[in-house]
Design an enzyme around this catalytic site. Structure first.
Site, PDB file in Angstrom:
ATOM      1  N   HIS A 198       0.833  -1.207   0.000  1.00  0.00           N
ATOM      2  CA  HIS A 198       0.000   0.000   0.000  1.00  0.00           C
ATOM      3  C   HIS A 198       0.873   1.264   0.000  1.00  0.00           C
ATOM      4  O   HIS A 198       0.586   2.236   0.709  1.00  0.00           O
ATOM      5  CB  HIS A 198      -0.987   0.004   1.164  1.00  0.00           C
ATOM      6  CG  HIS A 198      -0.363  -0.002   2.530  1.00  0.00           C
ATOM      7  ND1 HIS A 198      -0.787  -0.854   3.538  1.00  0.00           N
ATOM      8  CD2 HIS A 198       0.621   0.747   3.090  1.00  0.00           C
ATOM      9  CE1 HIS A 198      -0.084  -0.630   4.638  1.00  0.00           C
ATOM     10  NE2 HIS A 198       0.766   0.353   4.385  1.00  0.00           N
ATOM     11  N   GLU A 205       4.796  -4.644   8.313  1.00  0.00           N
ATOM     12  CA  GLU A 205       3.416  -4.661   7.826  1.00  0.00           C
ATOM     13  C   GLU A 205       3.018  -6.014   7.259  1.00  0.00           C
ATOM     14  O   GLU A 205       1.825  -6.273   7.070  1.00  0.00           O
ATOM     15  CB  GLU A 205       3.237  -3.587   6.750  1.00  0.00           C
ATOM     16  CG  GLU A 205       3.291  -2.173   7.284  1.00  0.00           C
ATOM     17  CD  GLU A 205       3.312  -1.126   6.169  1.00  0.00           C
ATOM     18  OE1 GLU A 205       3.126   0.052   6.484  1.00  0.00           O
ATOM     19  OE2 GLU A 205       3.518  -1.503   4.986  1.00  0.00           O
ATOM     20  N   HIS A 258      -2.141   4.648  10.017  1.00  0.00           N
ATOM     21  CA  HIS A 258      -0.927   5.469   9.998  1.00  0.00           C
ATOM     22  C   HIS A 258      -1.095   6.768  10.781  1.00  0.00           C
ATOM     23  O   HIS A 258      -0.648   7.829  10.362  1.00  0.00           O
ATOM     24  CB  HIS A 258      -0.513   5.772   8.560  1.00  0.00           C
ATOM     25  CG  HIS A 258      -0.068   4.579   7.785  1.00  0.00           C
ATOM     26  ND1 HIS A 258      -0.946   3.681   7.218  1.00  0.00           N
ATOM     27  CD2 HIS A 258       1.181   4.110   7.492  1.00  0.00           C
ATOM     28  CE1 HIS A 258      -0.274   2.724   6.590  1.00  0.00           C
ATOM     29  NE2 HIS A 258       1.017   2.957   6.743  1.00  0.00           N
ATOM     30  N   HIS A 315      10.780  -2.900   3.674  1.00  0.00           N
ATOM     31  CA  HIS A 315      11.169  -1.509   3.448  1.00  0.00           C
ATOM     32  C   HIS A 315      11.443  -0.823   4.773  1.00  0.00           C
ATOM     33  O   HIS A 315      10.900  -1.198   5.806  1.00  0.00           O
ATOM     34  CB  HIS A 315      10.122  -0.741   2.645  1.00  0.00           C
ATOM     35  CG  HIS A 315       8.771  -0.590   3.274  1.00  0.00           C
ATOM     36  ND1 HIS A 315       7.941  -1.643   3.543  1.00  0.00           N
ATOM     37  CD2 HIS A 315       8.094   0.521   3.665  1.00  0.00           C
ATOM     38  CE1 HIS A 315       6.808  -1.208   4.064  1.00  0.00           C
ATOM     39  NE2 HIS A 315       6.880   0.116   4.167  1.00  0.00           N
TER      40      HIS A 315
END
Length: 278
Positions: A12, A239, A59, A192
């Site tokens: 995402h 995630e 977030h 990441h």
């Protein structure tokens, strides 16, 4: 009775929203990622799910460091998109599957998962981008159940517990008395890291092994602690816990309908997988 007809896992990356807004799907930088979705949309046209259960991480839109639940579920009649400045400026609201939401919430609490219940909830790019990738015309043919997983504030829920949450959600869906075809989404990752000394870190070897495990050994990643996962995937790569929740909803064998992996998209190993229960 309700039935899970598929599991969709995808990255995402916020910048994908900007690429969608600017119609950059055929741009050489973005095309390898967007090319992963036509086959998935063909599958959607054939299967036509009624409800999406979306497993993702907030977030800071609803929960910040001062109030961060481990697990939360939305039970609202609709969910409004709030763009954080990266993605699609405005999107139609998402209708909520209230009956299924409450049913899952009750079942999870009785299964010893302490869920935070949100009768009002905004949704950010982790929820909205997968929906826009699946239905680019942004006319939602499905109702939604959002399930939030803490991937921000340590200690995180363990990979083992996230998989078990998925199992419990799967049992709850199977016990829902109304006929409904359910698509489960796991949103986020893969490897990441956006800041610090390892900014830009990507672990292709681990990502590919994790993707293979989703098919052939779905509990493989449950051997890793939250700190182990940060080491292997980067601070934001955790995630992948959302993928584990989604995969846990179908504990039996699955068939890969489509799979796509591309490095990098905005410093992220971007991946998409679609499974059907066997």
């Amino acid at each position: 009775m309700a039935k899970i007809v598929g599991i969709l896992t995808t990255s995402h990356v916020p910048a994908l929203g900007k690429a969608i807004h600017l119609n950059l799907q055929q741009d050489p930088y973005w095309k390898p990622f967007f090319d992963g979705f036509p086959a998935i949309r063909e599958w959607l046209d054939q299967v036509r799910p009624d409800i999406v259960v979306s497993c993702y991480n907030d977030h800071g839109l609803n929960f910040f460091l001062d109030q961060q639940p481990t697990f939360a579920i939305g039970t609202a009649p609709e969910y409004v998109s709030e763009d954080e400045g990266w993605g699609i400026p405005t999107m139609p609201s998402f209708p909520g599957a209230e009956d299924l939401s409450w049913h899952i919430r009750d079942s999870l609490v009785r299964d010893d998962f302490d869920m935070v219940t949100c009768q009002e909830m905004l949704v950010d790019h982790a929820f909205t981008l997968p929906m826009a990738l699946l239905w680019p015309e942004q006319k939602w043919p499905v109702k939604s159940v959002p399930v939030c997983v803490n991937t921000v504030l340590f200690p995180l829920p363990s990979a083992r517990r996230c998989y078990r949450l998925g199992e419990a959600i799967g049992r709850a869906i199977a016990a829902f008395p109304e006929d409904a075809k359910v698509l489960v989404i796991g949103s986020g990752g893969l490897s990441h890291q956006l800041e610090g000394e390892r900014a830009g870190f990507i672990n292709k070897e681990f990502d590919l092994k994790f993707m293979d495990s989703m098919v052939n050994d779905p509990t493989w990643a449950t051997q890793f602690s939250d700190v182990d996962l940060v080491e292997q995937t980067g601070n934001e790569g955790v995630e992948l816990l959302n993928w584990l929740v989604a995969r846990g909803t179908v504990p039996g064998a699955v068939r890969v309908v489509h799979s796509n992996f591309h490095i990098p998209i905005s410093n992220t190993a971007a991946a998409t997988m679609l499974f059907e229960p066997v």
